[in-house]
Design a protein around this motif. Structure first.
Motif, mmCIF file in Angstrom:
data_model
loop_
_atom_site.group_PDB
_atom_site.id
_atom_site.type_symbol
_atom_site.label_atom_id
_atom_site.label_comp_id
_atom_site.label_asym_id
_atom_site.label_seq_id
_atom_site.Cartn_x
_atom_site.Cartn_y
_atom_site.Cartn_z
ATOM 1 N N GLN A 1 58.093 21.128 83.392
ATOM 2 C CA GLN A 1 57.330 19.568 83.377
ATOM 3 C C GLN A 1 56.067 19.787 82.600
ATOM 4 N N LEU A 2 55.367 21.014 82.841
ATOM 5 C CA LEU A 2 54.131 21.264 81.955
ATOM 6 C C LEU A 2 54.382 21.392 80.445
ATOM 7 N N LEU A 3 55.460 21.627 80.373
ATOM 8 C CA LEU A 3 55.950 21.814 78.835
ATOM 9 C C LEU A 3 55.758 20.639 78.194
ATOM 10 N N PHE A 4 56.280 19.242 78.615
ATOM 11 C CA PHE A 4 56.143 18.061 78.007
ATOM 12 C C PHE A 4 54.646 17.476 78.256
ATOM 13 N N SER A 5 53.875 17.681 79.317
ATOM 14 C CA SER A 5 52.669 17.040 79.635
ATOM 15 C C SER A 5 51.620 17.853 78.717
ATOM 16 N N ASP A 6 51.618 19.266 78.819
ATOM 17 C CA ASP A 6 50.871 19.862 78.075
ATOM 18 C C ASP A 6 51.290 21.133 77.321
ATOM 19 N N PRO A 7 51.848 21.026 76.316
ATOM 20 C CA PRO A 7 52.654 22.134 75.540
ATOM 21 C C PRO A 7 51.815 23.571 75.536
ATOM 22 N N ARG A 8 50.605 23.093 75.223
ATOM 23 C CA ARG A 8 49.732 24.248 74.972
ATOM 24 C C ARG A 8 49.397 25.200 76.065
ATOM 25 N N LEU A 9 49.004 24.268 77.280
ATOM 26 C CA LEU A 9 48.895 25.071 78.513
ATOM 27 C C LEU A 9 50.042 25.710 79.211
ATOM 28 N N PHE A 10 51.270 25.095 78.789
ATOM 29 C CA PHE A 10 52.463 25.669 79.298
ATOM 30 C C PHE A 10 52.882 27.121 78.538
ATOM 31 N N ALA A 11 52.493 27.226 77.171
ATOM 32 C CA ALA A 11 52.788 28.288 76.358
ATOM 33 C C ALA A 11 51.755 29.205 77.055
ATOM 34 N N ALA A 12 50.275 28.940 76.932
ATOM 35 C CA ALA A 12 49.501 30.048 77.410
ATOM 36 C C ALA A 12 49.683 30.603 78.566
ATOM 37 N N THR A 13 50.172 29.697 79.547
ATOM 38 C CA THR A 13 50.207 30.211 80.991
ATOM 39 C C THR A 13 51.494 31.251 81.093
ATOM 40 N N ALA A 14 52.537 30.699 80.518
ATOM 41 C CA ALA A 14 53.621 31.505 80.552
ATOM 42 C C ALA A 14 53.316 32.809 79.740
ATOM 43 N N LEU A 15 52.810 32.824 78.554
ATOM 44 C CA LEU A 15 52.356 34.078 78.084
ATOM 45 C C LEU A 15 51.716 35.196 78.804
ATOM 46 N N VAL A 16 50.717 34.515 79.682
ATOM 47 C CA VAL A 16 49.849 35.210 80.650
ATOM 48 C C VAL A 16 50.805 35.947 81.508
ATOM 49 N N VAL A 17 51.752 35.293 82.129
ATOM 50 C CA VAL A 17 52.566 35.672 82.935
ATOM 51 C C VAL A 17 53.556 36.859 82.626
ATOM 52 N N ILE A 18 54.074 36.540 81.396
ATOM 53 C CA ILE A 18 54.857 37.471 80.800
ATOM 54 C C ILE A 18 54.344 38.952 80.453
ATOM 55 N N PHE A 19 52.939 38.723 79.829
ATOM 56 C CA PHE A 19 52.276 40.049 79.532
ATOM 57 C C PHE A 19 52.120 40.613 80.971
ATOM 58 N N SER A 20 51.513 39.906 81.910
ATOM 59 C CA SER A 20 51.214 40.711 83.282
ATOM 60 C C SER A 20 52.327 41.694 83.668
ATOM 61 N N ILE A 21 53.595 40.820 83.864
ATOM 62 C CA ILE A 21 54.641 41.566 84.262
ATOM 63 C C ILE A 21 55.351 42.533 83.298
ATOM 64 N N CYS A 22 55.259 42.623 82.125
ATOM 65 C CA CYS A 22 55.651 43.502 81.037
ATOM 66 C C CYS A 22 54.507 44.559 81.424
ATOM 67 N N ALA A 23 53.353 44.417 81.587
ATOM 68 C CA ALA A 23 52.467 45.571 81.847
ATOM 69 C C ALA A 23 52.716 46.232 83.035
ATOM 70 N N HIS A 24 53.073 45.733 83.882
ATOM 71 C CA HIS A 24 53.367 46.369 85.337
ATOM 72 C C HIS A 24 54.578 47.012 85.120
ATOM 73 N N GLU A 25 55.427 46.708 84.760
ATOM 74 C CA GLU A 25 56.754 47.441 84.518
ATOM 75 C C GLU A 25 56.643 48.473 83.541
ATOM 76 N N PHE A 26 55.700 48.404 82.285
ATOM 77 C CA PHE A 26 55.491 49.460 81.379
ATOM 78 C C PHE A 26 55.017 50.374 82.166
#
Length: 205
Positions: free
Chosen positions: A4-29
């Motif tokens: 729902q955040l994608l439709f209410s605040d796309p910029r916040l949705f993208a930035a939040t998702a990118l932070v989570v993705i980066f953090s998980i990838c760093a963990h696994e790396f």
């Protein structure tokens, strides 16, 4: 739902998702890297020495992240290539160590933006989230539950005879904690980040 955040605040949705993705990838790396350094090339040979979310997380994890805000990652580890207990513990701790490092970095960046560019509320919000979510990932991964790093560490010191029954019970407890306790974990993480930032501000004031 997170989507729902994608439709209410796309910029916040993208930035939040990118932070989570980066953090998980760093963990696994870090799991893959430390395993390789300690004699287990399994994850490296499987292509996990990368920050690619498609490799470290997979499509389904990325989809559930976008839909409901839940994601995961996993790298293969061959314990037979890690004969020393210390090596196995180092590999298990590698991921959460990455999250701790990122939490510190995000906290310092948040502090820096507050001090030098306090009007950039969006940057402060995202960096603050980055610090908090990495502490949450650290805490969750240290739970002594099958599939999590905490379980692998626990099994190096204690191997009960009825391990399968213990695993089933621990998994059930984990589900309950996720449903009823995740809010407390997030609150504690947020408090730690905020307290650290306030302490740093107090030091330079």
């Amino acid at each position: 739902m997170f989507i729902q955040l994608l439709f209410s605040d796309p910029r916040l949705f993208a930035a939040t998702a990118l932070v989570v993705i980066f953090s998980i990838c760093a963990h696994e790396f870090m799991h893959a890297y430390i395993a390789l350094k300690n004699g287990d090339p399994t994850a490296a040979d499987a292509g996990h020495l990368t920050m690619s979310p498609f490799k470290q997380m997979g499509l389904w994890s990325l989809i559930t992240l976008c839909l409901v805000g839940i994601a995961w990652g996993q790298v293969p580890v061959n314990r037979a290539n890690l004969p020393r207990k210390s090596s196995r513990i180092l590999v298990a701790l590698a991921g959460v160590s990455a999250n701790l490092g990122l939490a510190v970095i995000f906290t310092l960046l948040t502090f820096a933006v507050i001090v030098f560019a306090n009007d950039n509320e969006f940057a402060i919000r995202i960096l603050y989230f980055g610090a908090s979510i990495n502490l949450v990932l650290l805490a969750i991964n240290l739970f002594p539950v099958p599939g999590f790093d905490g379980w692998n560490i626990l099994m190096e010191f204690w191997r009960p005879k009825q391990s399968s029954e213990l695993a089933n019970g621990a998994f059930f407890i984990m589900i309950m904690l996720l449903f009823f306790g995740i809010g407390y974990i997030e609150a504690i993480a947020s408090w730690l980040v905020e307290s650290t930032i306030m302490l740093l501000i107090g030091v330079i004031s």
